[in-house]
Design a protein around this motif. Structure first.
Motif, PDB file in Angstrom:
ATOM      1  N   ARG A   1      22.325  22.567  -3.607  1.00 54.56           N
ATOM      2  CA  ARG A   1      23.594  22.096  -3.031  1.00 54.56           C
ATOM      3  C   ARG A   1      23.606  20.578  -2.848  1.00 54.56           C
ATOM      4  NH1 ARG A   1      23.611  24.159   2.018  1.00 54.56           N
ATOM      5  NH2 ARG A   1      22.335  25.971   1.635  1.00 54.56           N
ATOM      6  N   GLN A   2      22.435  20.013  -2.546  1.00 52.73           N
ATOM      7  CA  GLN A   2      22.349  18.579  -2.228  1.00 52.73           C
ATOM      8  C   GLN A   2      21.981  17.712  -3.427  1.00 52.73           C
ATOM      9  OE1 GLN A   2      23.030  17.244   0.814  1.00 52.73           O
ATOM     10  NE2 GLN A   2      23.703  19.290   1.343  1.00 52.73           N
ATOM     11  N   LEU A   3      21.824  18.343  -4.582  1.00 53.83           N
ATOM     12  CA  LEU A   3      21.265  17.654  -5.746  1.00 53.83           C
ATOM     13  C   LEU A   3      21.969  16.336  -6.078  1.00 53.83           C
ATOM     14  CD1 LEU A   3      18.796  18.419  -7.292  1.00 53.83           C
ATOM     15  CD2 LEU A   3      20.223  19.541  -8.990  1.00 53.83           C
ATOM     16  N   ARG A   4      23.283  16.311  -5.926  1.00 50.13           N
ATOM     17  CA  ARG A   4      24.019  15.102  -6.306  1.00 50.13           C
ATOM     18  C   ARG A   4      23.733  13.937  -5.360  1.00 50.13           C
ATOM     19  NH1 ARG A   4      27.533  18.204  -3.511  1.00 50.13           N
ATOM     20  NH2 ARG A   4      29.078  17.192  -2.177  1.00 50.13           N
ATOM     21  N   HIS A   5      23.129  14.228  -4.217  1.00 48.98           N
ATOM     22  CA  HIS A   5      22.802  13.162  -3.264  1.00 48.98           C
ATOM     23  C   HIS A   5      21.378  12.653  -3.441  1.00 48.98           C
ATOM     24  CE1 HIS A   5      26.572  14.064  -1.414  1.00 48.98           C
ATOM     25  NE2 HIS A   5      26.199  15.295  -1.129  1.00 48.98           N
ATOM     26  N   PHE A   6      20.668  13.193  -4.423  1.00 54.61           N
ATOM     27  CA  PHE A   6      19.278  12.801  -4.668  1.00 54.61           C
ATOM     28  C   PHE A   6      19.168  11.728  -5.739  1.00 54.61           C
ATOM     29  CE2 PHE A   6      17.902  16.344  -2.206  1.00 54.61           C
ATOM     30  CZ  PHE A   6      16.564  16.135  -1.933  1.00 54.61           C
ATOM     31  N   VAL A   7      18.138  10.880  -5.605  1.00 57.53           N
ATOM     32  CA  VAL A   7      17.688  10.085  -6.745  1.00 57.53           C
ATOM     33  C   VAL A   7      16.232  10.464  -6.974  1.00 57.53           C
ATOM     34  CG1 VAL A   7      19.224   8.136  -6.283  1.00 57.53           C
ATOM     35  CG2 VAL A   7      16.918   8.076  -5.408  1.00 57.53           C
ATOM     36  N   VAL A   8      15.812  10.395  -8.230  1.00 51.45           N
ATOM     37  CA  VAL A   8      14.402  10.648  -8.529  1.00 51.45           C
ATOM     38  C   VAL A   8      13.848   9.454  -9.304  1.00 51.45           C
ATOM     39  CG1 VAL A   8      14.616  13.175  -8.580  1.00 51.45           C
ATOM     40  CG2 VAL A   8      14.866  11.880 -10.704  1.00 51.45           C
ATOM     41  N   ALA A   9      12.536   9.285  -9.201  1.00 46.58           N
ATOM     42  CA  ALA A   9      11.846   8.270  -9.988  1.00 46.58           C
ATOM     43  C   ALA A   9      11.046   8.998 -11.059  1.00 46.58           C
ATOM     44  CB  ALA A   9      10.911   7.464  -9.099  1.00 46.58           C
ATOM     45  N   GLU A  10      11.120   8.466 -12.283  1.00 46.89           N
ATOM     46  CA  GLU A  10      10.381   9.069 -13.391  1.00 46.89           C
ATOM     47  C   GLU A  10       9.380   8.084 -13.971  1.00 46.89           C
ATOM     48  OE1 GLU A  10      13.864  11.875 -15.401  1.00 46.89           O
ATOM     49  OE2 GLU A  10      12.752  10.435 -16.614  1.00 46.89           O
ATOM     50  N   VAL A  11       8.223   8.590 -14.321  1.00 44.44           N
ATOM     51  CA  VAL A  11       7.252   7.792 -15.082  1.00 44.44           C
ATOM     52  C   VAL A  11       6.896   8.616 -16.310  1.00 44.44           C
ATOM     53  CG1 VAL A  11       4.927   6.795 -15.110  1.00 44.44           C
ATOM     54  CG2 VAL A  11       6.321   6.611 -13.041  1.00 44.44           C
TER      55      VAL A  11
END
Ligand SMILES: CC(C)(COP(=O)(O)OP(=O)(O)OC[C@H]1O[C@@H](n2cnc3c(N)ncnc32)[C@H](O)[C@@H]1OP(=O)(O)O)[C@@H](O)C(=O)NCCC(=O)NCCS
Length: 135
Positions: free
Chosen positions: A21-31
């Motif tokens: 439900r909250q996914l759109r409020h997340f940011v993720v960092a990728e390496v």
């Protein structure tokens, strides 16, 4: 990641459903295409958002990625015209380094009614409140 930190009492647990439900409020960092960190924004009122679920994989700490996630979340709050961003945390010096200051938890009544009601530490909260005013 969130579950691991929740088991250590550093974060609140989030169910798969709540995350979806909250996914759109997340940011993720990728390496190299692998997610190594995350953080989210939660609206607590018309003028306030909270940084939640901020964490990195152990091996990626201390590289500035946490600060980048906070910067991205701050930029998002600014874009939405929200003037105050806060967090409840044990990582105080990290937030001080990122332009936050320590404030009294009591100034955030909204917070109590959204998340803390489900927290096992509700009546003995030892987290520190930090706040940044956005201009
Ligand atoms: C806190 C966290 C997000 C910081 O991310 P990071 O990428 O390691 O931090 P950065 O590299 O951007 O910044 C490092 C600085 O923050 C400080 N810092 C990092 N982790 C810290 C912690 N747990 N407590 C206090 N200060 C911390 C360091 O002192 C460092 O300062 P220095 O460069 O002067 O030595 C990360 O360490 C983490 O995932 N911690 C576990 C989960 C957590 O505590 N989340 C916060 C919940 S609100």
């Amino acid at each position: 990641m969130i579950e691991e930190y929740a088991q250590r009492g550093i974060m609140l647990p989030r169910s798969r459903e709540a995350l979806r439900r909250q996914l759109r409020h997340f940011v993720v960092a990728e390496v190299n295409g692998k997610v190594v960190g995350c953080g989210s924004l939660c609206r607590l009122g018309s003028d306030l958002v909270e940084i939640r679920s901020l964490g990195l994989r152990e091996e990626c700490k201390g590289l500035g990625i946490g600060s980048l996630i906070v910067e991205k979340l701050t930029e998002e709050a600014r874009k939405q015209g929200i003037p105050k961003i806060m967090a409840l945390t044990y990582a105080v010096s990290f937030f001080l380094k990122n332009g936050f200051r320590v404030v009294d938890k009591e100034i955030f009544p909204e917070k109590v009614w959204t998340d803390c009601v489900n927290c096992p530490k509700q009546h003995a909260c030892d987290e520190i409140a930090v706040l940044k005013l956005l201009s």
